[in-house]
Design a protein around this motif. Structure first.
Motif, short mmCIF file in Angstrom:
data_model
loop_
_atom_site.label_atom_id
_atom_site.label_comp_id
_atom_site.label_asym_id
_atom_site.label_seq_id
_atom_site.Cartn_x
_atom_site.Cartn_y
_atom_site.Cartn_z
N ASN A 8 0.84 -1.19 0.00
CA ASN A 8 0.00 0.00 0.00
C ASN A 8 0.88 1.24 0.00
O ASN A 8 1.69 1.43 0.89
N TYR A 9 0.74 2.09 -1.01
CA TYR A 9 1.52 3.31 -1.13
C TYR A 9 0.70 4.51 -0.68
O TYR A 9 -0.52 4.50 -0.75
N GLU A 10 1.39 5.55 -0.24
CA GLU A 10 0.73 6.77 0.23
C GLU A 10 0.05 7.51 -0.92
O GLU A 10 -0.97 8.14 -0.72
N SER A 11 0.65 7.47 -2.11
CA SER A 11 0.08 8.23 -3.22
C SER A 11 0.04 7.37 -4.48
O SER A 11 0.79 6.42 -4.63
N HIS A 12 -0.81 7.77 -5.40
CA HIS A 12 -0.94 7.10 -6.68
C HIS A 12 0.37 7.19 -7.47
O HIS A 12 0.79 6.22 -8.11
N GLU A 14 3.46 7.34 -6.41
CA GLU A 14 4.45 6.39 -5.90
C GLU A 14 4.17 4.99 -6.40
O GLU A 14 5.08 4.25 -6.75
N VAL A 80 -4.04 2.64 -5.21
CA VAL A 80 -2.60 2.67 -4.99
C VAL A 80 -2.10 1.35 -4.40
O VAL A 80 -0.95 1.24 -4.06
N ASN A 81 -2.97 0.35 -4.28
CA ASN A 81 -2.54 -0.95 -3.79
C ASN A 81 -2.03 -1.77 -4.96
O ASN A 81 -2.65 -1.82 -6.00
#
Length: 91
Positions: A8-12, A14, A80-81
């Motif tokens: 899981n990323y903080e932003s799209h 990334e 973003v997963n």
């Protein structure tokens, strides 16, 4: 069995960078014998598969769009997963 992970990323942005950098980038095991090198999805079994994780509903929509060619193409947004398969245990 197959090794996989969800990240899981903080932003799209990334997540997109991770997909661009990692998809099909690493050997995760020995090269398979000729003719045995791809899984049911057609992806090489000894390479990382890194894409946006999809819900079951999204996967069904994608599968339906692959089977009969239709004019109704639906694009789902965001997310973003990532789903990563063929991970080496050493990672």
């Amino acid at each position: 069995g197959r090794k996989f992970a969800f990240v899981n990323y903080e932003s799209h942005d990334e997540a997109v960078k991770a997909i661009d950098a990692l998809h099909m980038s690493m050997e995760t095991g020995p090269a398979p014998d000729e003719g045995e090198g791809k899984d049911a999805d057609g992806h090489p079994m000894n390479k990382l598969f890194v894409q946006r994780a999809m819900s079951k509903k999204e996967r069904m929509i994608e599968l339906k769009s692959k089977l009969p060619p239709t004019d109704n193409s639906s694009k789902t947004g965001g997310g973003v997963n990532l789903y990563i398969k063929n991970l080496d245990e050493k990672m």
